[in-house]
Design an enzyme around this catalytic site. Structure first.
Site, mmCIF file in Angstrom:
data_model
loop_
_atom_site.group_PDB
_atom_site.id
_atom_site.type_symbol
_atom_site.label_atom_id
_atom_site.label_comp_id
_atom_site.label_asym_id
_atom_site.label_seq_id
_atom_site.Cartn_x
_atom_site.Cartn_y
_atom_site.Cartn_z
ATOM 1 N N ARG A 157 0.867 -1.195 0.000
ATOM 2 C CA ARG A 157 0.000 0.000 0.000
ATOM 3 C C ARG A 157 0.890 1.228 0.000
ATOM 4 N NH1 ARG A 157 -5.070 2.041 3.618
ATOM 5 N NH2 ARG A 157 -6.037 0.550 2.230
ATOM 6 N N HIS A 185 -7.539 0.748 -6.235
ATOM 7 C CA HIS A 185 -7.740 -0.004 -4.980
ATOM 8 C C HIS A 185 -8.459 -1.321 -5.330
ATOM 9 C CE1 HIS A 185 -7.934 -0.783 -0.846
ATOM 10 N NE2 HIS A 185 -8.811 0.111 -0.437
ATOM 11 N N ASP A 237 -16.712 8.416 -1.185
ATOM 12 C CA ASP A 237 -15.429 8.222 -0.499
ATOM 13 C C ASP A 237 -15.031 9.585 0.079
ATOM 14 O OD1 ASP A 237 -12.865 7.378 0.262
ATOM 15 O OD2 ASP A 237 -12.029 7.514 -1.761
ATOM 16 N N CYS A 288 -16.098 2.960 0.981
ATOM 17 C CA CYS A 288 -14.976 2.066 1.289
ATOM 18 C C CYS A 288 -14.522 2.216 2.738
ATOM 19 C CB CYS A 288 -13.827 2.334 0.337
ATOM 20 S SG CYS A 288 -13.324 4.068 0.288
HETATM 21 N N1 NVA Z 1 -9.490 7.577 -1.458
HETATM 22 C C1 NVA Z 1 -9.158 7.095 -0.149
HETATM 23 C C2 NVA Z 1 -9.514 5.647 -0.022
HETATM 24 C C3 NVA Z 1 -9.284 5.053 1.342
HETATM 25 C C4 NVA Z 1 -9.635 3.601 1.415
HETATM 26 C C5 NVA Z 1 -7.687 7.329 0.131
HETATM 27 O O1 NVA Z 1 -6.866 7.055 -0.750
HETATM 28 O O2 NVA Z 1 -7.351 7.799 1.214
HETATM 29 N N1 CP Z 2 -11.162 0.833 2.732
HETATM 30 C C1 CP Z 2 -9.887 0.762 3.158
HETATM 31 O O1 CP Z 2 -8.975 0.477 2.396
HETATM 32 O O2 CP Z 2 -9.722 0.987 4.484
HETATM 33 P P1 CP Z 2 -8.315 1.102 5.255
HETATM 34 O O3 CP Z 2 -7.667 2.382 4.752
HETATM 35 O O4 CP Z 2 -8.666 1.151 6.688
HETATM 36 O O5 CP Z 2 -7.471 -0.083 4.892
#
Ligand code: NVA
Ligand code: CP
Length: 327
Positions: A106, A133, A229, A270
């Site tokens: 990640r 994602h 989101d 999400c």
């Molecule tokens: N768009 C958000 C998704 C988190 C699961 C981020 O990248 O922070």
């Molecule tokens: N939806 C999601 O990826 O959550 P986290 O950032 O908590 O892993």
């Protein structure tokens, strides 16, 4: 269906049949877990989890899924490894590839996870980049399938920042699976035109449709799924809050949006979500801009139409499916 040895970096790399297979495998593994049927065929394998950004769901999902399958996990937190700082991605990939059977990453740019996959001889799984994602997609599609019994023909409206990981991923997934996708947001936040063209081509084959609109009533009319989101994603500078709030406030998911969708519509996110003042950032935004809720109202988040916690649970079953299939 044989996905052994494959990386899982973005859904563009997978056929509709392969994606459907992963969703159905996730459902099967979920059933096994609920019924207490052991599924530890991957016993003794080792996986590495690299997190350059924070996480609750994704990290826990990988860890629990791995343990359920009898595997061992090493977690590398955002500051705990040499990656990127003292050691290149390529070198890190070749080291970890010698020790582990699979690597989750990640972090920031998609090119990083792609490079990691190029240099590691073991499957690499994308646990979120700025652009995509993909593990979230398998969980989301499993959730929609559980609620409606099918995916083709489902109308999904995505509100908010549609040019980031969630908007991009949902558009690709809907295109691949013959669904009707609408990005309903300020024009500045429409997805990348090149990705839109790609999805339009895919849609011709699958019967999907892609709509980009800044008109809330048009975008959410008769939708089966209303999805949103956070307005500012991890890694983005704090300064963007003000312009983001100004541009995206009209695209907040509230009661009137849900009423414009189908009566049977569900709300998805999400997570994490800003729907109240029970978070540090939520409080800071309230003090600065006076907002008590952001991308979704607390009313919708807590309503019976909201399936966000089913969705969160499904992250575990679907990440398990991705690892099970590729290891
Ligand atoms: N768009 C958000 C998704 C988190 C699961 C981020 O990248 O922070
Ligand atoms: N939806 C999601 O990826 O959550 P986290 O950032 O908590 O892993």
């Amino acid at each position: 269906m044989d996905l052994k040895g494959r990386d899982f970096l973005k859904l563009k790399d997978f056929t509709p049949e392969e994606i459907t297979y992963l969703i159905d495998l996730a459902a099967e593994l979920k059933r096994k877990k609920k019924e207490g049927v052991p599924h530890d065929e991957k016993k003794g394998r080792n996986i590495a989890l690299i997190f350059e950004k924070t996480s609750t769901r994704t990290r826990c999902a990988f860890e629990v899924a791995a343990h359920d399958m009898g595997m061992h996990v090493t977690y590398l937190d955002p500051s705990g490894s040499q990656i990127g700082k003292k050691e290149s991605i390529a070198d890190t990939a070749r080291v970890l590839g010698r020790m582990f059977d699979g690597i989750e990453y990640r972090g920031f740019g998609q090119e990083i996870v792609e490079e990691l996959a190029r240099y590691a001889d073991v499957p690499v799984w994308n646990g979120l980049t700025n652009e995509f994602h993909p593990t979230q997609m398998i969980a989301d599609m499993l959730t929609i399938k559980e609620k409606f019994g099918h995916l083709a023909g489902i109308k999904l409206a995505y509100m908010g920042d549609a040019r980031y990981n969630m908007g991009n991923s949902l558009m690709v997934t809907c295109a691949k699976l013959g669904m009707d996708f609408a990005a309903c947001t300020d024009k500045k936040y429409f997805p990348d035109p090149e990705l839109v063209s790609y999805c339009e081509e895919v849609a011709k084959e699958t019967g999907a449709s892609i709509l980009l609109t800044d008109d809330v009533r048009e975008g959410t009319k008769d939708a089966d799924v209303i999805y949103t989101d956070v307005w500012v994603s991890m890694g983005e500078p704090e300064e963007v809050w003000e312009s983001r709030i100004r541009a995206l406030s009209p695209y907040q998911v509230n009661r009137s949006v849900m009423e414009n969708a189908k009566e049977t519509a569900i709300f998805m996110h999400c997570l994490p979500a800003f729907h109240d003042l029970k978070t540090t950032i939520g409080k800071q935004i309230y003090e600065k801009f006076g907002l008590t809720e952001m991308e979704v109202t607390d009313e919708v988040f807590e309503s019976s139409q909201s399936v966000v916690f089913d969705e969160a649970e499904n992250r575990m079953h679907s990440i398990k499916a991705v690892m099970y299939a590729t290891l």
